[in-house]
Motif scaffolding. Structure first.
Motif, PDB file in Angstrom:
ATOM      1  N   TYR A 202      -5.601   4.199  -2.380  1.00 55.26           N
ATOM      2  CA  TYR A 202      -5.892   4.367  -0.950  1.00 55.26           C
ATOM      3  C   TYR A 202      -6.205   5.810  -0.599  1.00 55.26           C
ATOM      4  N   THR A 203      -6.912   5.982   0.536  1.00 56.89           N
ATOM      5  CA  THR A 203      -7.095   7.333   1.089  1.00 56.89           C
ATOM      6  C   THR A 203      -6.307   7.427   2.391  1.00 56.89           C
ATOM      7  N   LYS A 204      -6.078   8.658   2.830  1.00 56.21           N
ATOM      8  CA  LYS A 204      -5.393   8.827   4.115  1.00 56.21           C
ATOM      9  C   LYS A 204      -6.317   8.447   5.279  1.00 56.21           C
ATOM     10  N   ASP A 205      -7.601   8.258   4.997  1.00 52.16           N
ATOM     11  CA  ASP A 205      -8.543   7.804   6.023  1.00 52.16           C
ATOM     12  C   ASP A 205      -8.678   6.283   6.054  1.00 52.16           C
ATOM     13  N   HIS A 206      -7.801   5.604   5.310  1.00 50.31           N
ATOM     14  CA  HIS A 206      -7.703   4.141   5.387  1.00 50.31           C
ATOM     15  C   HIS A 206      -8.827   3.389   4.690  1.00 50.31           C
ATOM     16  N   GLU A 207      -9.384   4.011   3.614  1.00 47.03           N
ATOM     17  CA  GLU A 207     -10.220   3.232   2.715  1.00 47.03           C
ATOM     18  C   GLU A 207      -9.365   2.840   1.518  1.00 47.03           C
ATOM     19  N   TRP A 208      -9.780   1.757   0.848  1.00 46.91           N
ATOM     20  CA  TRP A 208      -9.150   1.415  -0.422  1.00 46.91           C
ATOM     21  C   TRP A 208     -10.183   1.494  -1.543  1.00 46.91           C
TER      22      TRP A 208
ATOM     23  N   LYS B  58       3.764   4.034   3.250  1.00 47.59           N
ATOM     24  CA  LYS B  58       4.612   5.011   3.941  1.00 47.59           C
ATOM     25  C   LYS B  58       3.829   5.748   5.017  1.00 47.59           C
ATOM     26  N   LEU B  59       2.601   6.134   4.649  1.00 45.38           N
ATOM     27  CA  LEU B  59       1.744   6.852   5.603  1.00 45.38           C
ATOM     28  C   LEU B  59       1.487   5.987   6.841  1.00 45.38           C
ATOM     29  N   VAL B  60       1.135   4.727   6.616  1.00 46.80           N
ATOM     30  CA  VAL B  60       0.826   3.829   7.737  1.00 46.80           C
ATOM     31  C   VAL B  60       2.061   3.631   8.614  1.00 46.80           C
ATOM     32  N   GLU B  61       3.203   3.494   7.950  1.00 44.36           N
ATOM     33  CA  GLU B  61       4.422   3.241   8.733  1.00 44.36           C
ATOM     34  C   GLU B  61       4.865   4.466   9.528  1.00 44.36           C
ATOM     35  N   SER B  62       4.351   5.635   9.105  1.00 44.95           N
ATOM     36  CA  SER B  62       4.721   6.850   9.841  1.00 44.95           C
ATOM     37  C   SER B  62       3.804   7.080  11.048  1.00 44.95           C
ATOM     38  N   LEU B  63       2.739   6.277  11.170  1.00 44.56           N
ATOM     39  CA  LEU B  63       1.781   6.502  12.263  1.00 44.56           C
ATOM     40  C   LEU B  63       2.300   5.955  13.581  1.00 44.56           C
TER      41      LEU B  63
ATOM     42  N   HIS C 189      -4.845  -2.184   7.610  1.00 46.67           N
ATOM     43  CA  HIS C 189      -4.434  -1.369   8.755  1.00 46.67           C
ATOM     44  C   HIS C 189      -5.662  -0.881   9.527  1.00 46.67           C
ATOM     45  N   ALA C 190      -6.702  -0.442   8.813  1.00 48.02           N
ATOM     46  CA  ALA C 190      -7.913   0.087   9.471  1.00 48.02           C
ATOM     47  C   ALA C 190      -8.574  -0.982  10.337  1.00 48.02           C
TER      48      ALA C 190
END
Lengths: 374, 127
Positions: free
Chosen positions: B9-15, B122-127, B30-31
């Motif tokens: 994954y990227t932090k910009d929400h691509e896989w 983790k990143l998504v859940e922190s948003l 998520h995106a």
């Protein structure tokens, strides 16, 4: 600071995706904009619009004052009637668009946009002092109050809105379009049931004491859901109003835009003896318009959105601006509104709109984009 | 919300699904959920060479415009042309039939920077 409407917890419980809208925490969508949009067009949708502002204008001079403050003819309304209008600066620029509900000969409920509540109230206070200092002897008394905090507001819209609301309030059964009635529910303010709306569908706007909001919201959901009613957020509210070509303040309307170019000359009554902005608007009318708000559809694939430039023929020669644009859920094509020079404003004119450093072809089409049948 | 383990994954929400040099690219669940109803995609042409992080296209929902960033460096072999007529596939099946690009990406170093499913979750859940 963010403000919450009395329905905040209801929105959260229904899975609403909350956003900040001019300081208010409101749902942009629950299930999805398209599903909510279609529910409103085919059955019904319920919106929380408690953020809207309400002023109370009362007194023997209230009617004459409002007739001076706004462009439409308030004096032509009868008790129980609602009227859409704008109010302008001396320059003719639009301060806000609003709905005035006439209760009787001396009392009016004035409903304004949430983002403009403070500005509008100050403006009206200033207009009141101009009105009171004018050299005429039949002014009467005027009391102006901001009662925005005393009203929550729901909008129940869609072809089955009447059937649903009549189960809670049977008295609305015979209410005509742009008429309203009041009902005392033992609260500080009476409930106002108005056959008005911002979606292009039949429907109602319900102004009620904040303590009643949750109960009425739930009753409407309970009654309407088996028929297909959905709660709808700001996203669907925007696509619905755009398909019906209703302007949105801050996009189609602003203090640097006058009602004649916005396509609102139908609410400007020059035959009135005086109103704020009349002189400037008359001059503009005599001189002729430089630009006009038009509806367009995109010919090329893409979506043209608020703020995108309309160009003559290259990327750099801007001649106009898109004020609203989206993919129309009802029509399945990209539509929008734009201010363009008069030479480009007639139906069928080809426009070029700059989208991410490319020019997309668009065509001016008739509005409203969507009109309900019957 | 799904975070398939076999994807990066990227932090910009691509896989990115990496099979040696062959990388399939899409947007995450998520995106698509954050965008809402997707109604338009603008895709690049096969053959184009992308740097890691380069903008290669756009997806638009009713409400929002979002740029697409290349999760890895490489050459575009194929684009999912079906998305042009059916952009809703991006909402319905973002990790499957809603794939966007197939790339040839021999630059293994560009794969190292990607997030694991766990890190991305983790990143998504922190948003």
């Amino acid at each position: 600071m963010t403000m919450k409407t009395p329905l905040y917890d209801e929105h959260r419980a229904l899975g609403g995706r909350m956003i900040d809208f001019g300081g208010w925490e409101l749902p942009v969508q629950y299930e999805g904009i398209a599903a909510e949009h279609h529910a409103c067009r085919t059955t019904a949708a319920i919106f929380d619009v408690s953020h809207m502002g309400e002023f109370w204008v009362e007194g023997s001079g209230a009617e004459a004052f409002l007739d001076f403050a706004v462009t439409n003819a308030v004096s032509k309304t009868v008790p129980g009637q609602a009227q859409y209008t704008v109010m302008c600066l001396e320059s003719g620029g639009i301060v806000d668009d609003l709905i005035i509900y006439r209760r009787d000969a001396t009392r009016f409920l004035v409903v304004v946009n949430a983002s403009n509540i403070e500005k509008d109230f100050q403006h009206l206070q200033k207009v009141l002092s101009i009105y009171e200092s004018a050299a005429t002897d039949r002014k009467g008394t005027v009391q102006l109050d901001n009662i925005s905090n005393r009203y929550a507001q729901l909008a129940l819209q869609g072809p089955r809105a009447r059937e649903i609301l009549a189960q809670l309030y049977p008295e609305i059964e015979d209410l005509k379009t742009f008429r309203f009635l009041e009902k005392s529910e033992g609260k500080a303010v009476p409930t106002v049931l108005a056959r008005t709306g911002y979606t292009g569908e039949d429907g109602f706007e319900i102004y009620l004491d904040p303590s009643l909001a949750v109960q009425v919201w739930r009753s409407i959901l309970e009654t309407g859901s088996p028929l297909g009613l959905k709660p709808a957020g700001l996203g669907a509210r925007d696509t619905l109003r755009l398909e019906s070509r209703y302007p949105l303040y801050g996009q189609e309307l602003s203090e640097t835009i006058h009602p004649l170019e916005a396509g609102l000359s139908w609410v400007v009554k020059f035959e009135k003896s005086d109103f704020l902005g009349k002189g400037s608007l008359l001059k503009i009318k005599e001189k002729g318009l430089a630009r006009k708000l038009v509806g367009f559809e995109l010919v090329d694939p893409g979506i043209a959105r608020h703020g995108y430039a309309v160009c003559q023929d290259t990327l750099t020669n801007e001649v106009g601006e898109v004020t609203s644009g989206t993919q129309s859920p009802t029509l399945g094509k990209a539509i929008g509104l734009a201010y363009v020079p008069l030479a480009l404003a007639s139906t069928g004119s080809d426009l070029k709109i700059r989208v991410r450093e490319r020019l997309l072809n668009a065509r001016v089409i008739e509005t409203p984009f969507y009109k309900r049948t019957a | 919300m799904q975070f398939p383990k076999e994807l990066k994954y990227t932090k910009d929400h691509e896989w990115a699904k990496i099979q040696n040099q062959n990388v399939t690219v899409g947007i995450t669940e998520h995106a698509q959920s954050a965008l809402g109803d997707i109604v338009f995609v603008d895709l690049p042409k096969p053959g184009r060479v992308l740097k890691q992080g380069e903008v290669f296209g756009v997806v638009e929902s009713i409400k929002a415009v979002s740029e697409l960033y290349a999760p890895v460096a490489g050459k575009i072999l194929e684009v999912n042309a079906g998305l042009v007529d059916e952009p809703a596939k991006l909402n319905q099946d973002p990790h499957g039939t809603g794939w966007i690009l197939k790339m040839e990406s021999p630059d293994a170093a560009s794969h190292e920077a990607l997030l694991s499913a766990e890190e991305y979750q983790k990143l998504v859940e922190s948003l």
